[in-house]
Motif scaffolding. Structure first.
Motif, mmCIF file in Angstrom:
data_model
loop_
_atom_site.group_PDB
_atom_site.id
_atom_site.type_symbol
_atom_site.label_atom_id
_atom_site.label_comp_id
_atom_site.label_asym_id
_atom_site.label_seq_id
_atom_site.Cartn_x
_atom_site.Cartn_y
_atom_site.Cartn_z
ATOM 1 N N UNK A 158 49.204 31.188 38.077
ATOM 2 C CA UNK A 158 48.214 30.755 39.063
ATOM 3 C C UNK A 158 47.009 31.693 39.088
ATOM 4 N N UNK A 159 47.278 33.013 39.044
ATOM 5 C CA UNK A 159 46.178 33.979 39.042
ATOM 6 C C UNK A 159 45.345 33.859 37.775
ATOM 7 N N UNK A 160 46.022 33.642 36.639
ATOM 8 C CA UNK A 160 45.287 33.506 35.381
ATOM 9 C C UNK A 160 44.402 32.266 35.409
ATOM 10 N N UNK A 161 44.966 31.156 35.874
ATOM 11 C CA UNK A 161 44.190 29.919 35.958
ATOM 12 C C UNK A 161 42.990 30.091 36.872
ATOM 13 N N UNK A 162 43.205 30.729 38.023
ATOM 14 C CA UNK A 162 42.116 30.942 38.972
ATOM 15 C C UNK A 162 41.001 31.778 38.361
ATOM 16 N N UNK A 163 41.368 32.818 37.614
ATOM 17 C CA UNK A 163 40.350 33.680 37.011
ATOM 18 C C UNK A 163 39.574 32.950 35.926
#
Length: 256
Positions: A109-114
């Motif tokens: 989720x954090x990777x996608x958001x970034x």
């Protein structure tokens, strides 16, 4: 130095309220450019730039912008072009604070958001700006990172999206050169401003990490925002009129 006094329109600096964006915008004004400045939250940081432009006989305006919103981004870019008489340079200096984590500790989720915040946000702006840049044979300069040349441990959340931005810059250079558009990147290494400053203040980089980082830089010191802004302004100027699709790392030799 008056690199931009002859240019019609303005330089649109995305993320102008950040450490690198502020200094880059200031230098563009000093070198004769009208500017349009975007921010996400910190509007007050741009007040000195607005005053500087007025005192220098240049125009400047500030816009709140969420780059992840494609429709808003297109609207702001179109309004800047209309108000300024065109856009001669798009400077991408935006990006949220990025904590340093090992890849194994980054959630999907954090990777996608970034990726959305950075790479997709850049695409929204570049896509909207291309028709205006074609009209004046303008250029794009994206501030990315030296970490795409030599990977620093725990820097995946920064370097992966920036690598996508760099790929887009090369694509724009290849496809849009026929319209006179140039596109290049500046890759900051460790600096005392911008992201590095936030990492130090947040505790992601302690003194031991700073000492190790400094020892890995051949010049044995960190750079500053002026070093990055000089590179951006050079690549945006006519002095670099045969340079396109390139990345200039400003890293004290870290990538050698």
């Amino acid at each position: 130095m008056d690199d931009f006094g002859h240019r019609t329109g303005a330089a649109l600096v995305l993320g102008a309220s950040g450490g690198l964006g502020l200094v880059t915008a200031r230098m563009l004004i000093e070198r004769g450019s009208n500017v349009a400045l975007t921010y996400f939250r910190s509007a007050g940081k741009l007040d000195p730039l607005l005053e500087q432009a007025k005192a220098s006989g240049r125009t400047a305006a500030a816009w709140q912008l969420d780059l992840t919103d494609a429709a808003q981004t297109a609207e702001v870019v179109a309004q800047v072009a209309a108000d300024s008489g065109g856009i001669h340079t798009l400077v991408y200096a935006a990006g949220p604070h990025i904590p340093m984590r090992h890849l194994s500790r980054i959630t999907p989720e954090d990777f996608k958001s970034q990726m959305i915040d950075d790479a997709v946000g850049f695409f929204h702006a570049a896509h909207a700006a291309l028709p205006h840049l074609r009209a004046c044979e303008g250029n794009i300069v994206a501030i990315t990172t030296a970490a795409t040349t030599r990977f620093p441990i725990r820097d995946g959340l920064s370097s992966a999206p920036k690598a996508a931005v760099e790929a887009l810059i090369r694509g724009i250079a290849a496809e849009e050169g026929r319209f006179g558009i140039r596109a290049n990147c500046v890759g900051p290494g460790m600096t005392t401003d911008g992201m590095a400053d936030r990492l130090i203040k947040s505790g992601d980089l302690d003194q031991n990490a700073l000492d190790i980082t400094r020892a890995n830089i051949p010049l044995r010191r960190f750079g500053d925002a002026e070093d990055i802004a000089e590179a951006v302004c050079f690549l945006a100027s006519d002095r670099a009129d045969f340079i396109s699709g390139q990345k200039l790392d400003i890293d004290g030799g870290y990538g050698v």
